[in-house]
Design a protein around this motif. Structure first.
Motif, PDB file in Angstrom:
ATOM      1  N   SER A  69       1.172  -0.950   0.078  1.00 41.52           N
ATOM      2  CA  SER A  69      -0.794   0.605  -0.192  1.00 41.52           C
ATOM      3  C   SER A  69       1.140   1.124  -0.070  1.00 41.52           C
ATOM      4  N   ARG A  70       2.646   1.055   0.169  1.00 44.31           N
ATOM      5  CA  ARG A  70       3.439   1.975   0.188  1.00 44.31           C
ATOM      6  C   ARG A  70       3.254   3.271   1.667  1.00 44.31           C
ATOM      7  N   LEU A  71       2.483   2.427   2.251  1.00 47.00           N
ATOM      8  CA  LEU A  71       2.353   3.378   4.041  1.00 47.00           C
ATOM      9  C   LEU A  71       3.529   3.629   4.313  1.00 47.00           C
ATOM     10  N   PHE A  72       4.859   2.885   3.766  1.00 50.98           N
ATOM     11  CA  PHE A  72       5.461   3.417   4.128  1.00 50.98           C
ATOM     12  C   PHE A  72       6.966   4.941   3.610  1.00 50.98           C
ATOM     13  N   ARG A  73       5.607   4.741   2.441  1.00 48.06           N
ATOM     14  CA  ARG A  73       6.892   5.594   1.508  1.00 48.06           C
ATOM     15  C   ARG A  73       6.147   7.330   2.105  1.00 48.06           C
ATOM     16  N   PHE A  74       4.492   6.963   2.056  1.00 52.93           N
ATOM     17  CA  PHE A  74       3.707   8.101   2.200  1.00 52.93           C
ATOM     18  C   PHE A  74       4.324   8.980   3.536  1.00 52.93           C
ATOM     19  N   PHE A  75       4.624   7.904   4.253  1.00 54.58           N
ATOM     20  CA  PHE A  75       5.266   8.300   5.897  1.00 54.58           C
ATOM     21  C   PHE A  75       6.789   7.625   6.186  1.00 54.58           C
ATOM     22  N   LEU A  76       7.538   9.020   5.389  1.00 55.21           N
ATOM     23  CA  LEU A  76       9.165   7.945   5.890  1.00 55.21           C
ATOM     24  C   LEU A  76       9.520   7.747   7.211  1.00 55.21           C
ATOM     25  N   PRO A  77       9.944   6.696   7.385  1.00 57.13           N
ATOM     26  CA  PRO A  77      10.675   5.976   8.946  1.00 57.13           C
ATOM     27  C   PRO A  77      11.034   6.906   9.693  1.00 57.13           C
ATOM     28  N   VAL A  94       8.555  -3.477  13.395  1.00 58.23           N
ATOM     29  CA  VAL A  94       8.061  -4.685  11.728  1.00 58.23           C
ATOM     30  C   VAL A  94       8.556  -4.226  10.441  1.00 58.23           C
ATOM     31  N   TYR A  95       8.243  -3.308  10.381  1.00 58.85           N
ATOM     32  CA  TYR A  95       8.190  -3.435   8.965  1.00 58.85           C
ATOM     33  C   TYR A  95      10.127  -3.366   8.315  1.00 58.85           C
ATOM     34  N   LEU A  96      11.118  -2.565   9.188  1.00 62.89           N
ATOM     35  CA  LEU A  96      12.479  -2.705   8.879  1.00 62.89           C
ATOM     36  C   LEU A  96      12.864  -4.118   9.149  1.00 62.89           C
ATOM     37  N   SER A  97      11.982  -5.261   9.370  1.00 62.29           N
ATOM     38  CA  SER A  97      12.902  -6.762   9.957  1.00 62.29           C
ATOM     39  C   SER A  97      12.566  -7.258   8.252  1.00 62.29           C
ATOM     40  N   THR A  98      11.755  -6.616   7.386  1.00 66.67           N
ATOM     41  CA  THR A  98      11.223  -7.068   6.295  1.00 66.67           C
ATOM     42  C   THR A  98      12.553  -7.428   5.194  1.00 66.67           C
ATOM     43  N   GLN A  99      12.253  -8.007   4.265  1.00 67.86           N
ATOM     44  CA  GLN A  99      13.208  -7.550   3.190  1.00 67.86           C
ATOM     45  C   GLN A  99      13.576  -6.093   2.353  1.00 67.86           C
ATOM     46  N   GLU A 100      12.207  -5.844   2.029  1.00 71.62           N
ATOM     47  CA  GLU A 100      11.954  -4.237   1.413  1.00 71.62           C
ATOM     48  C   GLU A 100      12.260  -2.980   2.983  1.00 71.62           C
ATOM     49  N   ARG A 102      14.851  -2.921   4.877  1.00 78.34           N
ATOM     50  CA  ARG A 102      15.865  -3.103   5.628  1.00 78.34           C
ATOM     51  C   ARG A 102      16.615  -1.905   4.751  1.00 78.34           C
ATOM     52  N   LYS A 103      16.379  -1.627   3.332  1.00 77.73           N
ATOM     53  CA  LYS A 103      17.296  -0.585   3.023  1.00 77.73           C
ATOM     54  C   LYS A 103      16.950   0.637   3.566  1.00 77.73           C
ATOM     55  N   ASP A 104      15.672   0.762   4.336  1.00 74.92           N
ATOM     56  CA  ASP A 104      15.294   2.343   5.069  1.00 74.92           C
ATOM     57  C   ASP A 104      15.991   2.161   6.515  1.00 74.92           C
ATOM     58  N   THR A 106      19.218   2.995   7.232  1.00 70.37           N
ATOM     59  CA  THR A 106      19.669   3.481   6.869  1.00 70.37           C
ATOM     60  C   THR A 106      20.491   4.106   8.889  1.00 70.37           C
ATOM     61  N   PRO A 107      21.705   4.652   8.653  1.00 69.51           N
ATOM     62  CA  PRO A 107      22.163   5.196  10.172  1.00 69.51           C
ATOM     63  C   PRO A 107      21.626   6.483  10.733  1.00 69.51           C
ATOM     64  N   GLU A 108      20.866   7.270   9.874  1.00 73.03           N
ATOM     65  CA  GLU A 108      19.842   8.210  10.170  1.00 73.03           C
ATOM     66  C   GLU A 108      18.802   7.445  11.446  1.00 73.03           C
ATOM     67  N   VAL A 109      18.293   6.742  10.588  1.00 72.20           N
ATOM     68  CA  VAL A 109      17.022   5.682  11.240  1.00 72.20           C
ATOM     69  C   VAL A 109      17.916   5.012  12.340  1.00 72.20           C
ATOM     70  N   LYS A 110      18.753   4.694  12.303  1.00 70.59           N
ATOM     71  CA  LYS A 110      19.838   3.666  13.553  1.00 70.59           C
ATOM     72  C   LYS A 110      19.532   4.931  14.466  1.00 70.59           C
ATOM     73  N   LYS A 111      19.583   5.690  13.942  1.00 72.41           N
ATOM     74  CA  LYS A 111      20.412   7.148  15.579  1.00 72.41           C
ATOM     75  C   LYS A 111      19.421   6.911  15.763  1.00 72.41           C
ATOM     76  N   ALA A 112      18.003   7.768  15.255  1.00 72.68           N
ATOM     77  CA  ALA A 112      16.907   8.600  15.689  1.00 72.68           C
ATOM     78  C   ALA A 112      16.475   7.000  17.032  1.00 72.68           C
ATOM     79  N   LEU A 113      16.341   5.551  16.424  1.00 71.23           N
ATOM     80  CA  LEU A 113      16.309   4.450  17.218  1.00 71.23           C
ATOM     81  C   LEU A 113      16.264   4.225  18.304  1.00 71.23           C
ATOM     82  N   LYS A 114      17.506   4.620  18.209  1.00 68.84           N
ATOM     83  CA  LYS A 114      19.126   4.566  19.568  1.00 68.84           C
ATOM     84  C   LYS A 114      18.610   5.705  20.336  1.00 68.84           C
ATOM     85  N   GLU A 115      18.004   6.292  19.391  1.00 67.42           N
ATOM     86  CA  GLU A 115      17.892   7.659  20.621  1.00 67.42           C
ATOM     87  C   GLU A 115      16.532   7.991  21.207  1.00 67.42           C
ATOM     88  N   VAL A 116      15.198   6.824  21.054  1.00 64.80           N
ATOM     89  CA  VAL A 116      14.061   6.525  21.663  1.00 64.80           C
ATOM     90  C   VAL A 116      14.169   5.863  22.667  1.00 64.80           C
TER      91      VAL A 116
END
Length: 146
Positions: A69-77, A94-100, A102-104, A106-116
Motif C-alpha cells: 500500500s506504500r504506507l512506509f513511503r507516505f510516512f517515511l521512517p 516490524v517493517y524494518l525487519s522485512t527485506q523491503e 532493511r533498505k530504510d 539507514t544510519p540516520e534511522v538507527k541513530k533515531a531509534l537508538k535515541e528513543v
C-alpha cells in the motif's frame, strides 16, 4: 486511482494491489494495535507480554499489505519515529525487519531509534519489544543495546 466505493463495496473483502490482496480493515486494525501497544506499555497488566506478542504477530501478518500500500513511503521512517508513539515505532520496527524495510534501516534511522531506546521515558517493555520486532527476521540489533 482507487475509489472509496471499490474498497467499501459490500461483499468485497480485498483489493488486489501488485499481486497482494489488501484486506479491508488492515490499516484500521494495524493502527488500533499501535494504540493498544501504547496502552499496554503504560498499564503493565499481568498478560502484557502475551498481548504484546499477539500485536507483533498481527503486525507481521499485515506487513505485506502495508508495504504494497506504500504506507512506509507516505510516512517515511523518521516521521514514524519522531511522532513519539511507541506503538507506531513498533509498526515501523516490524517493517524494518522485512527485506523491503532493511533498505530504510539507514544510519540516520538507527541513530533515531537508538535515541528513543535510550530515552529515560522508554520502558523495558518497549525496549524488549523493539529489539524483538527489528530482530524478528534475523536483522542484527546489537547497535541498539550498546
Amino acid at each position: 486511482m482507487v475509489k472509496l466505493e471499490e474498497i467499501t463495496k459490500d461483499g468485497v473483502g480485498v483489493v488486489p494491489i501488485q499481486g497482494v490482496n489488501l484486506r479491508k480493515g488492515t490499516f484500521l486494525c494495524a493502527m488500533m494495535n499501535c494504540w493498544q501497544f501504547n496502552e499496554l506499555e503504560q498499564k503493565g497488566t499481568p498478560s502484557q507480554d502475551e498481548q504484546i506478542q499477539k500485536i507483533l504477530t498481527d503486525l507481521q501478518e499485515f506487513m505485506p499489505s502495508l508495504i504494497v500500500s506504500r504506507l512506509f513511503r507516505f510516512f517515511l521512517p523518521l516521521e514514524w519515529i519522531r511522532n513519539g508513539s511507541h506503538g507506531r515505532i513498533m509498526m515501523l520496527a516490524v517493517y524494518l525487519s522485512t527485506q523491503e524495510g532493511r533498505k530504510d534501516l539507514t544510519p540516520e534511522v538507527k541513530k533515531a531509534l537508538k535515541e528513543v531506546y535510550d530515552n529515560e521515558d522508554s520502558t523495558d517493555t518497549f525496549k524488549e519489544a523493539l529489539v524483538q520486532a527489528i530482530g524478528s527476521e534475523g536483522v542484527s540489533t546489537d547497535w541498539l543495546k550498546v
